[in-house]
Write a protein that holds these residues in place. Structure first.
Motif, PDB file in Angstrom:
ATOM      1  N   ASP A   1       0.917  -1.048  -0.111  1.00  7.91           N
ATOM      2  CA  ASP A   1       0.001   0.143  -0.042  1.00  7.91           C
ATOM      3  C   ASP A   1       0.985   1.269   0.201  1.00  7.91           C
ATOM      4  O   ASP A   1       2.007   1.146   0.698  1.00  7.91           O
ATOM      5  CB  ASP A   1      -0.726   0.039   1.299  1.00  7.91           C
ATOM      6  CG  ASP A   1      -1.697   1.070   1.155  1.00  7.91           C
ATOM      7  OD1 ASP A   1      -2.070   1.687   0.100  1.00  7.91           O
ATOM      8  OD2 ASP A   1      -2.034   1.645   2.507  1.00  7.91           O
TER       9      ASP A   1
ATOM     10  N   THR B   1      -3.291   0.058  -3.760  1.00  5.91           N
ATOM     11  CA  THR B   1      -3.639   1.679  -3.146  1.00  5.91           C
ATOM     12  C   THR B   1      -4.677   2.256  -3.924  1.00  5.91           C
ATOM     13  O   THR B   1      -5.171   1.842  -4.835  1.00  5.91           O
ATOM     14  CB  THR B   1      -2.529   2.481  -3.702  1.00  5.91           C
ATOM     15  OG1 THR B   1      -2.542   3.568  -2.980  1.00  5.91           O
ATOM     16  CG2 THR B   1      -2.115   2.701  -5.057  1.00  5.91           C
ATOM     17  N   ALA B   2      -5.268   3.189  -2.948  1.00  4.84           N
ATOM     18  CA  ALA B   2      -6.419   3.905  -3.530  1.00  4.84           C
ATOM     19  C   ALA B   2      -6.001   5.107  -4.294  1.00  4.84           C
ATOM     20  O   ALA B   2      -6.902   5.930  -5.295  1.00  4.84           O
ATOM     21  CB  ALA B   2      -7.058   4.608  -2.227  1.00  4.84           C
ATOM     22  N   ARG B   3      -4.653   5.231  -4.752  1.00  4.09           N
ATOM     23  CA  ARG B   3      -4.282   6.339  -5.629  1.00  4.09           C
ATOM     24  C   ARG B   3      -4.190   5.848  -6.917  1.00  4.09           C
ATOM     25  O   ARG B   3      -3.434   5.033  -7.391  1.00  4.09           O
ATOM     26  CB  ARG B   3      -2.874   6.557  -5.267  1.00  4.09           C
ATOM     27  CG  ARG B   3      -2.785   7.086  -3.617  1.00  4.09           C
ATOM     28  CD  ARG B   3      -1.181   7.427  -3.436  1.00  4.09           C
ATOM     29  NE  ARG B   3      -1.179   7.859  -2.023  1.00  4.09           N
ATOM     30  CZ  ARG B   3      -0.049   8.183  -1.356  1.00  4.09           C
ATOM     31  NH1 ARG B   3       1.117   8.169  -2.105  1.00  4.09           N
ATOM     32  NH2 ARG B   3       0.197   8.650  -0.072  1.00  4.09           N
ATOM     33  N   GLY B   4      -5.184   6.016  -7.770  1.00  5.96           N
ATOM     34  CA  GLY B   4      -5.475   5.746  -9.039  1.00  5.96           C
ATOM     35  C   GLY B   4      -5.167   6.792 -10.296  1.00  5.96           C
ATOM     36  O   GLY B   4      -5.428   6.147 -11.406  1.00  5.96           O
TER      37      GLY B   4
ATOM     38  N   GLU C   1       0.245   8.683 -10.715  1.00  4.47           N
ATOM     39  CA  GLU C   1       0.495   8.058  -9.614  1.00  4.47           C
ATOM     40  C   GLU C   1       0.794   6.735  -9.826  1.00  4.47           C
ATOM     41  O   GLU C   1       1.698   6.083  -9.260  1.00  4.47           O
ATOM     42  CB  GLU C   1      -0.747   8.267  -8.359  1.00  4.47           C
ATOM     43  CG  GLU C   1      -0.833   9.549  -8.025  1.00  4.47           C
ATOM     44  CD  GLU C   1      -2.160   9.692  -7.054  1.00  4.47           C
ATOM     45  OE1 GLU C   1      -2.109  10.320  -6.062  1.00  4.47           O
ATOM     46  OE2 GLU C   1      -3.073   9.164  -7.344  1.00  4.47           O
ATOM     47  N   ARG C   2       0.275   6.295 -10.797  1.00  2.87           N
ATOM     48  CA  ARG C   2       0.531   4.867 -11.351  1.00  2.87           C
ATOM     49  C   ARG C   2       1.818   4.717 -11.823  1.00  2.87           C
ATOM     50  O   ARG C   2       2.680   3.982 -11.682  1.00  2.87           O
ATOM     51  CB  ARG C   2      -0.587   4.186 -12.232  1.00  2.87           C
ATOM     52  CG  ARG C   2      -1.901   4.131 -11.495  1.00  2.87           C
ATOM     53  CD  ARG C   2      -2.783   3.309 -12.477  1.00  2.87           C
ATOM     54  NE  ARG C   2      -2.880   3.580 -13.761  1.00  2.87           N
ATOM     55  CZ  ARG C   2      -4.012   4.441 -14.295  1.00  2.87           C
ATOM     56  NH1 ARG C   2      -4.861   4.883 -13.266  1.00  2.87           N
ATOM     57  NH2 ARG C   2      -4.136   4.867 -15.636  1.00  2.87           N
TER      58      ARG C   2
ATOM     59  N   TYR D   1       0.208  -2.851 -10.531  1.00  5.71           N
ATOM     60  CA  TYR D   1      -0.299  -1.789  -9.786  1.00  5.71           C
ATOM     61  C   TYR D   1      -1.961  -2.039  -9.966  1.00  5.71           C
ATOM     62  O   TYR D   1      -2.600  -2.289 -10.984  1.00  5.71           O
ATOM     63  CB  TYR D   1      -0.174  -0.394 -10.764  1.00  5.71           C
ATOM     64  CG  TYR D   1      -0.339   0.754  -9.763  1.00  5.71           C
ATOM     65  CD1 TYR D   1       0.686   1.638  -9.451  1.00  5.71           C
ATOM     66  CD2 TYR D   1      -1.766   1.272  -9.196  1.00  5.71           C
ATOM     67  CE1 TYR D   1       0.480   2.737  -8.656  1.00  5.71           C
ATOM     68  CE2 TYR D   1      -1.864   2.319  -8.647  1.00  5.71           C
ATOM     69  CZ  TYR D   1      -0.925   3.244  -8.220  1.00  5.71           C
ATOM     70  OH  TYR D   1      -1.051   4.362  -7.598  1.00  5.71           O
TER      71      TYR D   1
ATOM     72  N   THR E   1      -5.787  -0.692  -8.076  1.00  2.00           N
ATOM     73  CA  THR E   1      -6.204   0.158  -7.072  1.00  2.00           C
ATOM     74  C   THR E   1      -7.479  -0.050  -6.546  1.00  2.00           C
ATOM     75  O   THR E   1      -7.979  -1.255  -6.824  1.00  2.00           O
ATOM     76  CB  THR E   1      -6.764   1.283  -8.148  1.00  2.00           C
ATOM     77  OG1 THR E   1      -7.663   1.125  -9.246  1.00  2.00           O
ATOM     78  CG2 THR E   1      -5.708   2.157  -9.009  1.00  2.00           C
ATOM     79  N   LYS E   2      -7.648   0.525  -5.314  1.00  7.94           N
ATOM     80  CA  LYS E   2      -8.710   0.203  -4.267  1.00  7.94           C
ATOM     81  C   LYS E   2      -9.970   0.932  -4.983  1.00  7.94           C
ATOM     82  O   LYS E   2      -9.936   2.106  -5.357  1.00  7.94           O
ATOM     83  CB  LYS E   2      -8.320   0.472  -2.962  1.00  7.94           C
ATOM     84  CG  LYS E   2      -7.181  -0.319  -2.407  1.00  7.94           C
ATOM     85  CD  LYS E   2      -7.188   0.228  -0.963  1.00  7.94           C
ATOM     86  CE  LYS E   2      -5.670  -0.410  -0.391  1.00  7.94           C
ATOM     87  NZ  LYS E   2      -5.408   0.285   0.879  1.00  7.94           N
TER      88      LYS E   2
END
Length: 232
Positions: free
Chosen positions: A60, A88-91, A95-96, A107, A109-110
């Motif tokens: 995370d 991670t929630a960072r989509g 960020e990816r 990668y 995402t949540k």
């Protein structure tokens, strides 16, 4: 004995600070015959990673204290080649890209579908592991990433731990520009004070040690951006 406890179980480190999610993911992965250990922070994960014997890390990015991205960069700079699946929630696209550029292998995402997580883990596990050399070489300069020793020819260089981290970062990116931000995050992480000239001091000190009597420096300043190490 369940397969998850057997010798052939895929060994996974789940680095996730949300305890409920971490426990749910662990339970599901154990049911898929994986062996799973949980760390709630980058600091807690460090000793487990150092111990080795991991097949995969699920990471995370939004961790308390040191971020997952900082941990990932430190791992790769330190020669840790264990595959990393970023969860991670960072989509956002940038960020990816940052996560993959920092050494992530995949990668997700949540929120995510658990079946997709399992499929991605299995895909990473099937990937052939590159046998990366533990010795970096640029001209006559060599750095052993396992023994943490640098030398030019037969002459061993006397470097501090942070000088070694800086040298490794430059050598791994030989021929490419290493920005001041990359150096700050890899060598000093969140403790770096951008108002100081600490980076310049360390680069100049390192330059004096790797370029004794050389006609031109291996480490070149890219004005306003950072530094690069000549690849030749």
């Amino acid at each position: 004995m369940p397969a998850s406890e057997g010798m052939n179980a895929l060994r996974i480190l789940l680095i996730e600070d949300e305890a409920r999610l971490a426990n749910a993911v662990k339970q599901g992965l154990v049911e898929e015959d994986f062996s799973v250990e949980i760390a709630g922070s980058a600091e807690a994960a460090g000793p487990i990673i150092t111990r080795g014997a991991l097949d995969l890390i699920v990471l995370d990015l939004g961790l308390p204290g040191k971020s997952g991205l900082e941990l990932l960069r430190e791992m790769r700079a330190g020669g840790v080649q264990t595959p990393v699946l970023i969860l991670t929630a960072r989509g956002l696209l940038e960020e990816r890209v940052a996560g993959l550029d920092s050494g992530g292998d995949d990668y997700l995402t949540k929120p995510f579908a658990f079946a997709e997580l399992v499929a991605r883990i299995k895909a990473l596990a099937r990937r052939p592991r590159a046998q990366a050399s533990t010795v970096l070489k640029v001209g006559e300069l060599e750095f052993d990433t396992v023994k943490r020793r640098a030398k030019i020819g037969e002459q061993t260089l006397n470097l501090s731990p942070k000088e070694k981290m800086l040298l490794e970062l430059l050598m791994r990116n030989a021929g490419q520009v290493v920005t001041r931000d990359m150096i700050a995050e890899t060598v000093w992480d969140s403790n770096y004070n951008s108002l100081t000239n600490l980076i310049e001091v360390f680069v100049n000190r390192l330059r004096q040690k790797v370029d004794p009597g050389a006609d031109r420096s291996l480490i070149v300043t890219v004005r306003g951006v950072g530094y690069t190490m000549r690849a030749e």
